[in-house]
Motif scaffolding. Structure first.
Motif, PDB file in Angstrom:
ATOM      1  N   ARG A 163      46.673   9.470 -40.428  1.00 59.54           N
ATOM      2  CA  ARG A 163      45.503   9.287 -41.273  1.00 59.54           C
ATOM      3  C   ARG A 163      44.716  10.591 -41.275  1.00 59.54           C
ATOM      4  N   PHE A 164      44.408  11.086 -42.468  1.00 55.40           N
ATOM      5  CA  PHE A 164      43.647  12.313 -42.580  1.00 55.40           C
ATOM      6  C   PHE A 164      42.145  12.002 -42.527  1.00 55.40           C
ATOM      7  N   THR A 165      41.341  13.019 -42.291  1.00 58.04           N
ATOM      8  CA  THR A 165      39.891  12.830 -42.213  1.00 58.04           C
ATOM      9  C   THR A 165      39.218  13.109 -43.554  1.00 58.04           C
ATOM     10  N   SER A 166      39.968  13.098 -44.628  1.00 62.80           N
ATOM     11  CA  SER A 166      39.418  13.226 -45.976  1.00 62.80           C
ATOM     12  C   SER A 166      38.576  11.990 -46.302  1.00 62.80           C
ATOM     13  N   TRP A 167      37.817  12.048 -47.388  1.00 62.14           N
ATOM     14  CA  TRP A 167      36.917  10.936 -47.725  1.00 62.14           C
ATOM     15  C   TRP A 167      37.668   9.612 -47.872  1.00 62.14           C
ATOM     16  N   ASP A 168      38.934   9.669 -48.341  1.00 66.29           N
ATOM     17  CA  ASP A 168      39.712   8.437 -48.540  1.00 66.29           C
ATOM     18  C   ASP A 168      40.586   8.087 -47.342  1.00 66.29           C
ATOM     19  N   ARG A 169      40.503   8.889 -46.263  1.00 66.93           N
ATOM     20  CA  ARG A 169      41.346   8.699 -45.075  1.00 66.93           C
ATOM     21  C   ARG A 169      42.811   8.537 -45.487  1.00 66.93           C
ATOM     22  N   PHE A 170      43.297   9.544 -46.197  1.00 67.00           N
ATOM     23  CA  PHE A 170      44.622   9.488 -46.814  1.00 67.00           C
ATOM     24  C   PHE A 170      45.689   9.061 -45.813  1.00 67.00           C
ATOM     25  N   TYR A 171      46.537   8.136 -46.246  1.00 72.86           N
ATOM     26  CA  TYR A 171      47.499   7.450 -45.386  1.00 72.86           C
ATOM     27  C   TYR A 171      48.881   8.052 -45.633  1.00 72.86           C
ATOM     28  N   PHE A 172      49.477   8.614 -44.564  1.00 73.17           N
ATOM     29  CA  PHE A 172      50.769   9.287 -44.688  1.00 73.17           C
ATOM     30  C   PHE A 172      51.776   8.645 -43.728  1.00 73.17           C
ATOM     31  N   PRO A 173      52.730   7.861 -44.248  1.00 76.98           N
ATOM     32  CA  PRO A 173      53.738   7.251 -43.380  1.00 76.98           C
ATOM     33  C   PRO A 173      54.721   8.294 -42.860  1.00 76.98           C
ATOM     34  N   LEU A 174      55.166   8.128 -41.640  1.00 81.12           N
ATOM     35  CA  LEU A 174      56.066   9.092 -41.028  1.00 81.12           C
ATOM     36  C   LEU A 174      57.523   8.721 -41.281  1.00 81.12           C
ATOM     37  N   PRO A 175      58.399   9.714 -41.327  1.00 86.33           N
ATOM     38  CA  PRO A 175      59.827   9.429 -41.520  1.00 86.33           C
ATOM     39  C   PRO A 175      60.361   8.483 -40.448  1.00 86.33           C
TER      40      PRO A 175
ATOM     41  N   ASP B  64      48.419  -3.790 -43.084  1.00 89.83           N
ATOM     42  CA  ASP B  64      48.140  -3.239 -41.760  1.00 89.83           C
ATOM     43  C   ASP B  64      48.493  -4.246 -40.667  1.00 89.83           C
ATOM     44  N   GLY B  65      48.197  -5.511 -40.910  1.00 91.44           N
ATOM     45  CA  GLY B  65      48.457  -6.544 -39.915  1.00 91.44           C
ATOM     46  C   GLY B  65      49.928  -6.792 -39.672  1.00 91.44           C
ATOM     47  N   TYR B  66      50.748  -6.426 -40.625  1.00 87.98           N
ATOM     48  CA  TYR B  66      52.186  -6.628 -40.486  1.00 87.98           C
ATOM     49  C   TYR B  66      52.731  -5.897 -39.266  1.00 87.98           C
ATOM     50  N   PHE B  67      52.119  -4.744 -38.951  1.00 88.45           N
ATOM     51  CA  PHE B  67      52.587  -3.938 -37.814  1.00 88.45           C
ATOM     52  C   PHE B  67      51.604  -3.961 -36.646  1.00 88.45           C
ATOM     53  N   ALA B  68      50.570  -4.769 -36.734  1.00 89.53           N
ATOM     54  CA  ALA B  68      49.502  -4.724 -35.728  1.00 89.53           C
ATOM     55  C   ALA B  68      50.002  -5.008 -34.330  1.00 89.53           C
ATOM     56  N   ASN B  69      50.974  -5.902 -34.197  1.00 88.98           N
ATOM     57  CA  ASN B  69      51.473  -6.290 -32.876  1.00 88.98           C
ATOM     58  C   ASN B  69      52.822  -5.664 -32.560  1.00 88.98           C
ATOM     59  N   SER B  70      53.186  -4.636 -33.347  1.00 90.60           N
ATOM     60  CA  SER B  70      54.489  -4.007 -33.146  1.00 90.60           C
ATOM     61  C   SER B  70      54.416  -2.966 -32.041  1.00 90.60           C
ATOM     62  N   SER B  71      55.369  -3.019 -31.122  1.00 93.90           N
ATOM     63  CA  SER B  71      55.400  -2.042 -30.029  1.00 93.90           C
ATOM     64  C   SER B  71      55.758  -0.657 -30.521  1.00 93.90           C
ATOM     65  N   GLY B  72      56.391  -0.586 -31.723  1.00 94.82           N
ATOM     66  CA  GLY B  72      56.781   0.719 -32.276  1.00 94.82           C
ATOM     67  C   GLY B  72      55.752   1.304 -33.214  1.00 94.82           C
ATOM     68  N   SER B  73      54.569   0.698 -33.246  1.00 98.81           N
ATOM     69  CA  SER B  73      53.540   1.151 -34.179  1.00 98.81           C
ATOM     70  C   SER B  73      52.711   2.269 -33.555  1.00 98.81           C
ATOM     71  N   SER B  74      52.376   3.263 -34.373  1.00 95.92           N
ATOM     72  CA  SER B  74      51.522   4.350 -33.888  1.00 95.92           C
ATOM     73  C   SER B  74      50.684   4.887 -35.028  1.00 95.92           C
ATOM     74  N   ASN B  75      49.535   5.438 -34.666  1.00 99.59           N
ATOM     75  CA  ASN B  75      48.587   5.917 -35.652  1.00 99.59           C
ATOM     76  C   ASN B  75      47.937   7.183 -35.118  1.00 99.59           C
ATOM     77  N   SER B  76      47.886   8.239 -35.945  1.00 99.21           N
ATOM     78  CA  SER B  76      47.242   9.474 -35.552  1.00 99.21           C
ATOM     79  C   SER B  76      46.346   9.937 -36.682  1.00 99.21           C
ATOM     80  N   THR B  77      45.366  10.786 -36.334  1.00105.91           N
ATOM     81  CA  THR B  77      44.439  11.299 -37.339  1.00105.91           C
ATOM     82  C   THR B  77      44.552  12.820 -37.389  1.00105.91           C
ATOM     83  N   LEU B  78      44.564  13.340 -38.633  1.00103.84           N
ATOM     84  CA  LEU B  78      44.633  14.774 -38.831  1.00103.84           C
ATOM     85  C   LEU B  78      43.407  15.233 -39.601  1.00103.84           C
ATOM     86  N   PRO B  79      42.956  16.458 -39.391  1.00 99.55           N
ATOM     87  CA  PRO B  79      41.816  16.989 -40.155  1.00 99.55           C
ATOM     88  C   PRO B  79      42.221  17.280 -41.574  1.00 99.55           C
TER      89      PRO B  79
END
Length: 230
Positions: free
Chosen positions: A164-176, A215-230
């Motif tokens: 997730r970027f820190t832009s006004w829309d918190r742009f969402y970028f899924p990872l490969p 978002d809730g689809y992966f909320a309880n997933s052990s393989g889920s991760s989220n990071s923030t970028l400037p």
């Protein structure tokens, strides 16, 4: 001459960025395992030739070009530099454009969209764009639905691993190599006599709901991760 060279450089850089983004979207898709919720909703409209208004948050637009089931859609893109990059990406997917926003070219764009919808075309709109506030639906979508009589379909996606970027829309970028889910909500129609603000709120709540479901689809997933970028 110097100004001409500058404009050419901006033009070429914009096309280079759009080409890279187009390639990135396809590469991401090839690495992902994808799930659809509400998969049959948009194809049913396409099969009937009944135009609809697809809405999705500005911050979650990246993967949406991959799920359109119809033959022709127009995407509303604002008239500014970032809009030019997005416009060029959409063109690479074979989509047509409507140019305008609430602050520039809005009335002409509204008329064009009503005409397209009444002719059976489909539209894609980020109702919180181009500058926010994030995840707040502007009045234009409600006006468009009221004047055209067409359905508004809320759409979102989420991934098991993302940035997730820190832009006004918190742009969402899924990872490969992550898992991806698309959620398409039930169509919404502006009812006879319904106040425009009430319908706007219904659209906003529906779009927030499909985003929360994604978002809730992966909320309880052990393989889920989220990071923030400037």
């Amino acid at each position: 001459m110097k100004e001409l060279r500058r404009k050419i450089a901006v033009y070429l850089s914009g096309h280079a960025v759009s080409a890279i983004l187009h390639a990135v979207i396809w590469i991401l898709r090839t690495t992902m395992r994808v799930t659809f919720i509400g998969e049959g909703i948009m194809p049913a409209f396409a099969a009937r030739g009944e135009g609809f208004i697809g809405v999705f948050w500005h911050g979650r637009m990246l993967m949406l070009p991959l799920i359109y089931p119809g033959k022709k859609i127009h995407i509303l893109i604002s008239i500014h530099r970032d809009g030019e990059i997005i416009a060029n990406v959409m063109k690479r997917f074979g989509f047509d454009l409507v140019r305008g926003s609430s602050s520039k070219g809005g009335l002409a764009a509204l008329r064009e969209m009503i005409s397209l919808l009444k002719a059976g075309g489909d539209l894609g709109i980020t109702p919180d764009g181009p500058k926010g506030p994030a995840e707040v639906v502007k009045n234009g979508v409600a006006q468009l639905a009221l004047l055209s009589g067409k359905a508004v379909i809320p759409i979102s996606f989420a991934a098991s691993r993302r940035l997730r970027f820190t832009s006004w829309d918190r742009f969402y970028f899924p990872l490969p190599f992550s898992r991806l889910v698309f959620v398409v909500g039930d169509p919404l129609y502006c009812a006879a006599g319904e106040e425009l603000e009430m319908f706007r709120l219904r659209v906003e709540n529906a779009l927030r709901d499909v985003t929360a479901r994604a978002d809730g689809y992966f909320a309880n997933s052990s393989g889920s991760s989220n990071s923030t970028l400037p």
